[in-house]
Scaffold this motif. Sequence first.
Motif, PDB file in Angstrom:
ATOM      1  N   GLY A  32      68.828  67.452  44.831  1.00  0.00           N
ATOM      2  CA  GLY A  32      68.172  68.166  43.738  1.00  0.00           C
ATOM      3  C   GLY A  32      69.310  67.839  42.672  1.00  0.00           C
ATOM      4  O   GLY A  32      69.133  67.570  41.673  1.00  0.00           O
ATOM      5  N   ALA A  33      70.508  68.302  43.068  1.00  0.00           N
ATOM      6  CA  ALA A  33      71.673  68.028  41.879  1.00  0.00           C
ATOM      7  C   ALA A  33      71.711  66.537  41.427  1.00  0.00           C
ATOM      8  O   ALA A  33      72.206  66.224  40.444  1.00  0.00           O
ATOM      9  CB  ALA A  33      72.808  68.534  42.612  1.00  0.00           C
ATOM     10  N   MET A  34      71.638  65.744  42.491  1.00  0.00           N
ATOM     11  CA  MET A  34      71.636  64.496  42.169  1.00  0.00           C
ATOM     12  C   MET A  34      70.586  63.939  41.068  1.00  0.00           C
ATOM     13  O   MET A  34      70.787  63.271  40.194  1.00  0.00           O
ATOM     14  CB  MET A  34      71.782  63.551  43.268  1.00  0.00           C
ATOM     15  CG  MET A  34      72.567  63.777  44.303  1.00  0.00           C
ATOM     16  SD  MET A  34      72.597  62.899  46.025  1.00  0.00           S
ATOM     17  CE  MET A  34      73.396  61.232  45.394  1.00  0.00           C
ATOM     18  N   VAL A  95      62.427  62.512  35.902  1.00  0.00           N
ATOM     19  CA  VAL A  95      63.252  61.294  36.586  1.00  0.00           C
ATOM     20  C   VAL A  95      62.852  61.305  37.976  1.00  0.00           C
ATOM     21  O   VAL A  95      62.798  60.131  38.523  1.00  0.00           O
ATOM     22  CB  VAL A  95      64.670  61.448  36.329  1.00  0.00           C
ATOM     23  CG1 VAL A  95      65.026  61.166  34.826  1.00  0.00           C
ATOM     24  CG2 VAL A  95      65.306  62.531  36.887  1.00  0.00           C
ATOM     25  N   ALA A  96      62.480  62.350  38.692  1.00  0.00           N
ATOM     26  CA  ALA A  96      62.456  62.474  40.118  1.00  0.00           C
ATOM     27  C   ALA A  96      60.895  61.767  40.482  1.00  0.00           C
ATOM     28  O   ALA A  96      60.705  61.208  41.627  1.00  0.00           O
ATOM     29  CB  ALA A  96      62.423  63.757  40.603  1.00  0.00           C
ATOM     30  N   ALA A  97      60.165  61.431  39.601  1.00  0.00           N
ATOM     31  CA  ALA A  97      58.803  60.817  39.408  1.00  0.00           C
ATOM     32  C   ALA A  97      58.957  59.223  39.339  1.00  0.00           C
ATOM     33  O   ALA A  97      57.900  58.479  39.648  1.00  0.00           O
ATOM     34  CB  ALA A  97      57.846  61.377  38.681  1.00  0.00           C
ATOM     35  N   ARG A 123      63.517  67.831  48.499  1.00  0.00           N
ATOM     36  CA  ARG A 123      61.872  67.757  48.827  1.00  0.00           C
ATOM     37  C   ARG A 123      61.624  66.785  49.930  1.00  0.00           C
ATOM     38  O   ARG A 123      60.410  66.683  50.223  1.00  0.00           O
ATOM     39  CB  ARG A 123      61.394  67.233  47.462  1.00  0.00           C
ATOM     40  CG  ARG A 123      61.736  68.234  45.947  1.00  0.00           C
ATOM     41  CD  ARG A 123      61.277  69.642  46.175  1.00  0.00           C
ATOM     42  NE  ARG A 123      61.381  70.450  45.016  1.00  0.00           N
ATOM     43  CZ  ARG A 123      62.697  70.925  44.609  1.00  0.00           C
ATOM     44  NH1 ARG A 123      63.678  70.598  45.373  1.00  0.00           N
ATOM     45  NH2 ARG A 123      62.750  71.678  43.464  1.00  0.00           N
ATOM     46  N   ASP A 124      62.208  65.658  50.036  1.00  0.00           N
ATOM     47  CA  ASP A 124      61.996  64.489  50.839  1.00  0.00           C
ATOM     48  C   ASP A 124      63.041  64.224  51.690  1.00  0.00           C
ATOM     49  O   ASP A 124      63.115  63.080  52.114  1.00  0.00           O
ATOM     50  CB  ASP A 124      61.657  63.282  50.044  1.00  0.00           C
ATOM     51  CG  ASP A 124      62.808  62.814  49.259  1.00  0.00           C
ATOM     52  OD1 ASP A 124      63.888  63.585  49.189  1.00  0.00           O
ATOM     53  OD2 ASP A 124      62.982  61.588  48.854  1.00  0.00           O
ATOM     54  N   VAL A 125      63.926  64.917  52.049  1.00  0.00           N
ATOM     55  CA  VAL A 125      64.923  64.661  53.118  1.00  0.00           C
ATOM     56  C   VAL A 125      64.276  64.332  54.226  1.00  0.00           C
ATOM     57  O   VAL A 125      64.826  63.329  55.122  1.00  0.00           O
ATOM     58  CB  VAL A 125      66.108  66.010  53.070  1.00  0.00           C
ATOM     59  CG1 VAL A 125      67.163  65.366  54.178  1.00  0.00           C
ATOM     60  CG2 VAL A 125      66.432  66.013  51.779  1.00  0.00           C
ATOM     61  N   ARG A 171      53.672  68.404  39.968  1.00  0.00           N
ATOM     62  CA  ARG A 171      54.498  67.411  39.992  1.00  0.00           C
ATOM     63  C   ARG A 171      55.040  66.852  41.276  1.00  0.00           C
ATOM     64  O   ARG A 171      54.906  65.605  41.729  1.00  0.00           O
ATOM     65  CB  ARG A 171      55.491  67.328  38.696  1.00  0.00           C
ATOM     66  CG  ARG A 171      55.218  66.001  37.794  1.00  0.00           C
ATOM     67  CD  ARG A 171      56.252  66.168  36.762  1.00  0.00           C
ATOM     68  NE  ARG A 171      55.881  66.662  35.693  1.00  0.00           N
ATOM     69  CZ  ARG A 171      56.765  67.203  34.669  1.00  0.00           C
ATOM     70  NH1 ARG A 171      58.054  67.126  34.653  1.00  0.00           N
ATOM     71  NH2 ARG A 171      56.096  67.642  33.461  1.00  0.00           N
ATOM     72  N   ASP A 172      55.881  67.705  41.809  1.00  0.00           N
ATOM     73  CA  ASP A 172      56.383  67.443  42.966  1.00  0.00           C
ATOM     74  C   ASP A 172      55.544  67.055  44.257  1.00  0.00           C
ATOM     75  O   ASP A 172      55.666  65.979  44.751  1.00  0.00           O
ATOM     76  CB  ASP A 172      57.231  68.630  43.577  1.00  0.00           C
ATOM     77  CG  ASP A 172      58.456  68.752  42.787  1.00  0.00           C
ATOM     78  OD1 ASP A 172      58.935  67.840  41.819  1.00  0.00           O
ATOM     79  OD2 ASP A 172      59.323  69.756  42.987  1.00  0.00           O
ATOM     80  N   ILE A 173      54.327  67.694  44.319  1.00  0.00           N
ATOM     81  CA  ILE A 173      53.398  67.662  45.346  1.00  0.00           C
ATOM     82  C   ILE A 173      52.615  66.448  45.215  1.00  0.00           C
ATOM     83  O   ILE A 173      52.396  65.667  46.114  1.00  0.00           O
ATOM     84  CB  ILE A 173      52.483  69.008  45.428  1.00  0.00           C
ATOM     85  CG1 ILE A 173      53.344  70.117  45.839  1.00  0.00           C
ATOM     86  CG2 ILE A 173      51.396  68.626  46.451  1.00  0.00           C
ATOM     87  CD1 ILE A 173      52.747  71.273  45.653  1.00  0.00           C
TER      88      ILE A 173
HETATM   89  O1   DC Z   1      65.907  71.539  43.901  1.00  0.00           O
HETATM   90  P1   DC Z   1      65.995  71.291  42.421  1.00  0.00           P
HETATM   91  O2   DC Z   1      65.330  72.022  41.511  1.00  0.00           O
HETATM   92  O3   DC Z   1      67.627  71.403  42.005  1.00  0.00           O
HETATM   93  O4   DC Z   1      65.522  69.850  42.065  1.00  0.00           O
HETATM   94  C1   DC Z   1      65.680  69.221  40.923  1.00  0.00           C
HETATM   95  C2   DC Z   1      64.284  68.253  40.495  1.00  0.00           C
HETATM   96  O5   DC Z   1      64.604  66.992  41.544  1.00  0.00           O
HETATM   97  C3   DC Z   1      62.886  68.863  40.857  1.00  0.00           C
HETATM   98  O6   DC Z   1      62.326  68.404  39.966  1.00  0.00           O
HETATM   99  C4   DC Z   1      62.569  68.396  42.335  1.00  0.00           C
HETATM  100  C5   DC Z   1      63.490  66.987  42.377  1.00  0.00           C
HETATM  101  N1   DC Z   1      63.955  66.655  43.650  1.00  0.00           N
HETATM  102  C6   DC Z   1      63.218  65.687  44.089  1.00  0.00           C
HETATM  103  O7   DC Z   1      62.449  65.091  43.635  1.00  0.00           O
HETATM  104  N2   DC Z   1      63.699  65.247  45.645  1.00  0.00           N
HETATM  105  C7   DC Z   1      64.611  65.823  46.103  1.00  0.00           C
HETATM  106  N3   DC Z   1      65.224  65.417  47.257  1.00  0.00           N
HETATM  107  C8   DC Z   1      65.470  66.915  45.624  1.00  0.00           C
HETATM  108  C9   DC Z   1      65.064  67.404  44.233  1.00  0.00           C
END
Ligand code: DC
Length: 214
Positions: A32-34, A95-97, A123-125, A171-173
């Motif tokens: 997520g930090a990336m 940006v994650a989308a 989220r997707d590891v 948005r994540d789901i």
């Molecule tokens: O975990 P976090 O709140 O620091 O993540 C920041 C954003 O990045 C959050 O909107 C989810 C997204 N993210 C993602 O899409 N995929 C990941 N592997 C990690 C985070």
Amino acid sequence: MLIAIDGPAGAGKSTVARALARELGYGYLDSGAMYRCVALLSLEHAGQPPAELAGAAKMEMQLASPSAAPRVLLDGRDVTEAIRAPEVSEAASRVAADPDVRRVLVAKQRALLAAGDWVAEGRDVGTVVAPQAELKIFLTADALERARRRAAELGADVQVVLAEQAMRDERDITREHGPLRPAPGAVTLDTTGLGVDQVVERIAALALACTPSS
Ligand code: DC
């Protein structure tokens, strides 16, 4: 050994993943930090494609002292605090989308995880970055409890955090690329009402169970 920990914001992933990495002596990857680093860059360089910024950026995470949060370095600049600002959280979710950003960051994450022992969270590891992970955990918690934890961390209002969290969860789901969902074979742990130590011990026990005995 690779332990993948995925789940929604506020489920306790970061605290648990760090504590686990320290306990086991593994590396720690906060994916997520990336995404947050790329979000910060895209706010600073409006008009430049985020995927290009992601490709050129050098991101490092340093687990410094046992109690402190890991320092995040972006092109040598300490952005540990800057990437937690609310506007960066919002931009990170956007940006994650972006599938091009995800492609670039997933490649960087895979390169990092290729050697050594890791606890990697995101989220997707378990679903996309490293489906081969020996142990996959899906960490979750009741939405209100997650919002309470985040609000306490940020010193913000619970109802405001709850509303923003619901938007980001959605948005994540629902995003097309790398949506948040438990990986096949993942162990789902609901952390509602559990302390960090209890969760860490449970995952450490699962890790031990899947370590080949020598
Ligand atoms: O975990 P976090 O709140 O620091 O993540 C920041 C954003 O990045 C959050 O909107 C989810 C997204 N993210 C993602 O899409 N995929 C990941 N592997 C990690 C985070």
